[in-house]
Motif scaffolding. Structure first.
Motif, PDB file in Angstrom:
ATOM      1  N   ASP A 121      19.761  52.438 -63.328  1.00 35.30           N
ATOM      2  CA  ASP A 121      19.054  52.745 -64.566  1.00 35.30           C
ATOM      3  C   ASP A 121      17.733  53.469 -64.305  1.00 35.30           C
ATOM      4  O   ASP A 121      17.316  54.312 -65.107  1.00 35.30           O
ATOM      5  CB  ASP A 121      18.803  51.460 -65.357  1.00 35.30           C
ATOM      6  N   VAL A 122      17.087  53.163 -63.187  1.00 35.36           N
ATOM      7  CA  VAL A 122      15.847  53.865 -62.830  1.00 35.36           C
ATOM      8  C   VAL A 122      16.164  55.284 -62.369  1.00 35.36           C
ATOM      9  O   VAL A 122      15.480  56.245 -62.730  1.00 35.36           O
ATOM     10  CB  VAL A 122      15.088  53.099 -61.731  1.00 35.36           C
ATOM     11  N   PRO A 156      22.600  42.870 -59.332  1.00 38.12           N
ATOM     12  CA  PRO A 156      21.616  43.178 -60.385  1.00 38.12           C
ATOM     13  C   PRO A 156      20.576  44.213 -59.959  1.00 38.12           C
ATOM     14  O   PRO A 156      20.099  44.989 -60.795  1.00 38.12           O
ATOM     15  CB  PRO A 156      20.974  41.817 -60.683  1.00 38.12           C
ATOM     16  N   VAL A 157      20.233  44.247 -58.677  1.00 41.04           N
ATOM     17  CA  VAL A 157      19.290  45.254 -58.177  1.00 41.04           C
ATOM     18  C   VAL A 157      19.937  46.633 -58.232  1.00 41.04           C
ATOM     19  O   VAL A 157      19.293  47.630 -58.565  1.00 41.04           O
ATOM     20  CB  VAL A 157      18.834  44.921 -56.742  1.00 41.04           C
ATOM     21  N   THR A 181      19.376  51.208 -51.898  1.00 44.78           N
ATOM     22  CA  THR A 181      18.301  50.385 -52.427  1.00 44.78           C
ATOM     23  C   THR A 181      17.387  50.034 -51.250  1.00 44.78           C
ATOM     24  O   THR A 181      17.678  50.357 -50.101  1.00 44.78           O
ATOM     25  CB  THR A 181      18.820  49.086 -53.075  1.00 44.78           C
ATOM     26  N   THR A 234       6.370  49.221 -54.764  1.00 48.24           N
ATOM     27  CA  THR A 234       6.825  50.201 -55.752  1.00 48.24           C
ATOM     28  C   THR A 234       6.502  51.636 -55.372  1.00 48.24           C
ATOM     29  O   THR A 234       7.038  52.557 -55.994  1.00 48.24           O
ATOM     30  CB  THR A 234       6.205  49.896 -57.127  1.00 48.24           C
ATOM     31  N   LEU A 276      22.151  47.660 -60.402  1.00 45.69           N
ATOM     32  CA  LEU A 276      22.123  48.129 -61.785  1.00 45.69           C
ATOM     33  C   LEU A 276      20.722  48.627 -62.153  1.00 45.69           C
ATOM     34  O   LEU A 276      20.573  49.660 -62.819  1.00 45.69           O
ATOM     35  CB  LEU A 276      22.548  47.017 -62.739  1.00 45.69           C
ATOM     36  N   LYS A 277      19.712  47.919 -61.697  1.00 44.13           N
ATOM     37  CA  LYS A 277      18.332  48.355 -61.964  1.00 44.13           C
ATOM     38  C   LYS A 277      18.081  49.719 -61.342  1.00 44.13           C
ATOM     39  O   LYS A 277      17.467  50.594 -61.956  1.00 44.13           O
ATOM     40  CB  LYS A 277      17.341  47.320 -61.422  1.00 44.13           C
ATOM     41  N   GLN A 278      18.578  49.919 -60.099  1.00 38.87           N
ATOM     42  CA  GLN A 278      18.405  51.213 -59.446  1.00 38.87           C
ATOM     43  C   GLN A 278      19.160  52.311 -60.197  1.00 38.87           C
ATOM     44  O   GLN A 278      18.649  53.421 -60.370  1.00 38.87           O
ATOM     45  CB  GLN A 278      18.890  51.151 -57.998  1.00 38.87           C
ATOM     46  N   ARG A 326      29.758  49.052 -66.667  1.00 37.17           N
ATOM     47  CA  ARG A 326      28.481  48.374 -66.947  1.00 37.17           C
ATOM     48  C   ARG A 326      28.670  46.907 -67.309  1.00 37.17           C
ATOM     49  O   ARG A 326      27.881  46.044 -66.896  1.00 37.17           O
ATOM     50  CB  ARG A 326      27.737  49.112 -68.053  1.00 37.17           C
ATOM     51  N   GLY A 347      15.119  45.583 -53.528  1.00 43.02           N
ATOM     52  CA  GLY A 347      14.398  46.201 -54.622  1.00 43.02           C
ATOM     53  C   GLY A 347      14.805  47.653 -54.772  1.00 43.02           C
ATOM     54  O   GLY A 347      15.519  48.204 -53.921  1.00 43.02           O
ATOM     55  N   VAL A 348      14.339  48.297 -55.841  1.00 41.98           N
ATOM     56  CA  VAL A 348      14.634  49.714 -56.021  1.00 41.98           C
ATOM     57  C   VAL A 348      13.810  50.526 -55.035  1.00 41.98           C
ATOM     58  O   VAL A 348      12.824  50.045 -54.463  1.00 41.98           O
ATOM     59  CB  VAL A 348      14.339  50.176 -57.464  1.00 41.98           C
TER      60      VAL A 348
END
Length: 442
Positions: free
Chosen positions: A387-388, A380-381, A172, A186, A383-385, A366, A311-312
């Motif tokens: 999913d992205v 949580p970051v 990340t 981003t 998991l976001k990564q 998950r 962040g991702v």
């Protein structure tokens, strides 16, 4: 089931491995970590082999005691990373029976799979149909892979679950929140542009930092940039495609723009140097694995604690990071096979995975990402990564050599600050020659 393919390893490779094993056994000491249970406790013995890594500290301190309470007698044996692969592979091939579980680095799975030395965990009751698994993590435990390219010898083999995810880990971005004031950048263009503003304002010395040392280090730093530009390593027939237009553009950006906005000595940077740059307050952003990222919140290690957020990974056309996890396999020679299987079922249950997340490790189920009190703010970051987008390294026994060849050429280009595209072509030629000798193009 996979046919026995030990013959995949050439005689020369066996001799090299044997020499490395003997050297390792002669020069390294084993660290034993045993959590004491009640006097005269008759727990279910499980011997776990692991390589020394800070990411396993919560497991040792918080999860092993829970396992003891659940009736397991855990013996946790650690070695240096550089010798564990050879030791465990020898243990498995020779049926020595010194371990019940290996905590592998995921790129090692194909080598163990090709040798057919690990148990079929699916047949043992660890279901791959559980929808709670993080899919890209679970896929790394199959040999041969369920999708994508396969080595010729395994083209028609049935994929078997020989390993299960143990601790999640992936890249990340860590960034300075006083430089990137609108949240995580981003795009790579934003990383550079805002980073330059931070330099001009005297907040940082350079926008980015990364590892430039030849081999695994530089490839690991380049990988998420390569993926973000839309690159792919191989086609389904193992023809190198990392020298596509996307791959060349990523390499040119890395050795050119990235180098120009990094420390002067970045060509010689490894983990210690890049970590010192971000934790010391000099760099604006970095892509790194969770074990290093979490140092951001430790005032004893970071001079800018409170100014670093997660962040991702930035994107060019995608926002994909490299994923690498701890993954568990049970050797066919395990002295306590039944106990090992039972332990893995317990450990990967939703209930235990919630405790894993609370302990500060990245879980592999998950549901565990939703615990009320995750043990670190990266979860949580992560998991976001996931999913992205997060992608493992190519699933092939020869990956280490491929990475070496690519890393050498990337480092050469980084030294000159140009020629990324030519480096890709040179590496692709060498990789194809190597894989031809290994029998990939039958």
């Amino acid at each position: 089931m996979i046919d026995d393919n030990k013959s995949q390893l050439t005689a020369s490779r066996r001799s090299v491995l044997k020499a490395m094993i003997l050297l390792a056994l002669a020069t390294t000491s084993l660290s034993k970590f045993i959590v004491p249970g009640p006097a005269n406790a008759a727990g279910k013995k499980v011997i776990i082999g692991a390589f020394a890594d800070g990411g396993l500290t919560p497991f040792k301190q918080k999860i092993i005691p829970l396992a003891m309470e659940a009736g397991f007698d855990i013996e946790f044996l650690e070695d240096e990373y550089g010798v564990t692969l050879e030791k465990w592979f020898a243990d498995a091939q020779n049926s020595a029976g010194q371990y019940d579980i290996y905590l592998l680095d995921d790129p090692w799975v194909p080598q163990f799979g090709a040798a057919n030395v690990l148990e079929d965990l699916g047949a043992a009751g660890l279901s791959a149909d559980d929808k709670d698994w993080i899919d890209p993590m679970l896929e790394m435990g199959f040999w041969p892979p369920r999708s994508g390219a396969r080595a010729a010898a395994f083209k028609d083999a049935t994929p078997t679950l020989i390993c299960v995810p143990f601790i999640g880990d992936l890249q990340t971005m860590t960034y300075r929140n006083d430089v990137y004031t609108n949240g995580a950048p981003t795009t790579w263009d934003e990383v550079i542009a805002k980073g330059k503003e931070g330099v001009a304002a005297g907040k940082i010395k350079y926008p980015v930092v990364f590892r430039g040392v030849a081999g695994n280090s530089i490839v690991t730093s380049w990988y998420p940039i390569f993926l973000s530009f839309g690159g792919e390593f191989f086609d389904d027939n193992w023809n190198p495609t990392f020298n596509s237009d996307a791959g060349k553009a990523a390499a040119d950006f890395f050795v050119g723009t990235m180098k120009q906005n990094a420390p002067a000595g970045v060509v010689e940077f490894d983990s210690d140097q890049e970590g010192a740059a971000i934790l010391g307050g000099d760099a604006g952003a970095i892509i790194q694995y969770s074990g290093n990222a979490l140092k951001a919140d430790d005032p004893a290690q970071s001079k800018v604690a409170g100014k670093l957020d997660f962040g991702v990974t930035p994107k060019q056309v995608k926002a994909i990071s490299q994923m690498g996890i701890f993954i568990a396999g049970v050797p066919k020679s395990a002295p306590n096979r039944a106990n090992a299987i039972e332990f893995l079922k317990w450990y990967t249950s939703a209930e235990t995975q919630a405790k894993v997340a609370e302990s500060g490790m990245i879980p592999v189920k998950r549901s565990a990402f939703g615990v009320a009190k995750p043990g670190n703010r990266l979860i949580p970051v992560a998991l976001k990564q996931l999913d992205v987008g997060a992608q493992p390294r190519p699933r092939m026994p020869e990956w280490a050599k491929v990475e070496e060849l690519l890393g050498i050429e990337l480092n050469k280009a980084l030294q000159t600050g140009s020629g990324g595209a030519a480096a890709m072509d040179a590496a692709a030629k060498q990789v194809r020659e190597y894989l031809t000798q290994a029998g990939y193009y039958q």
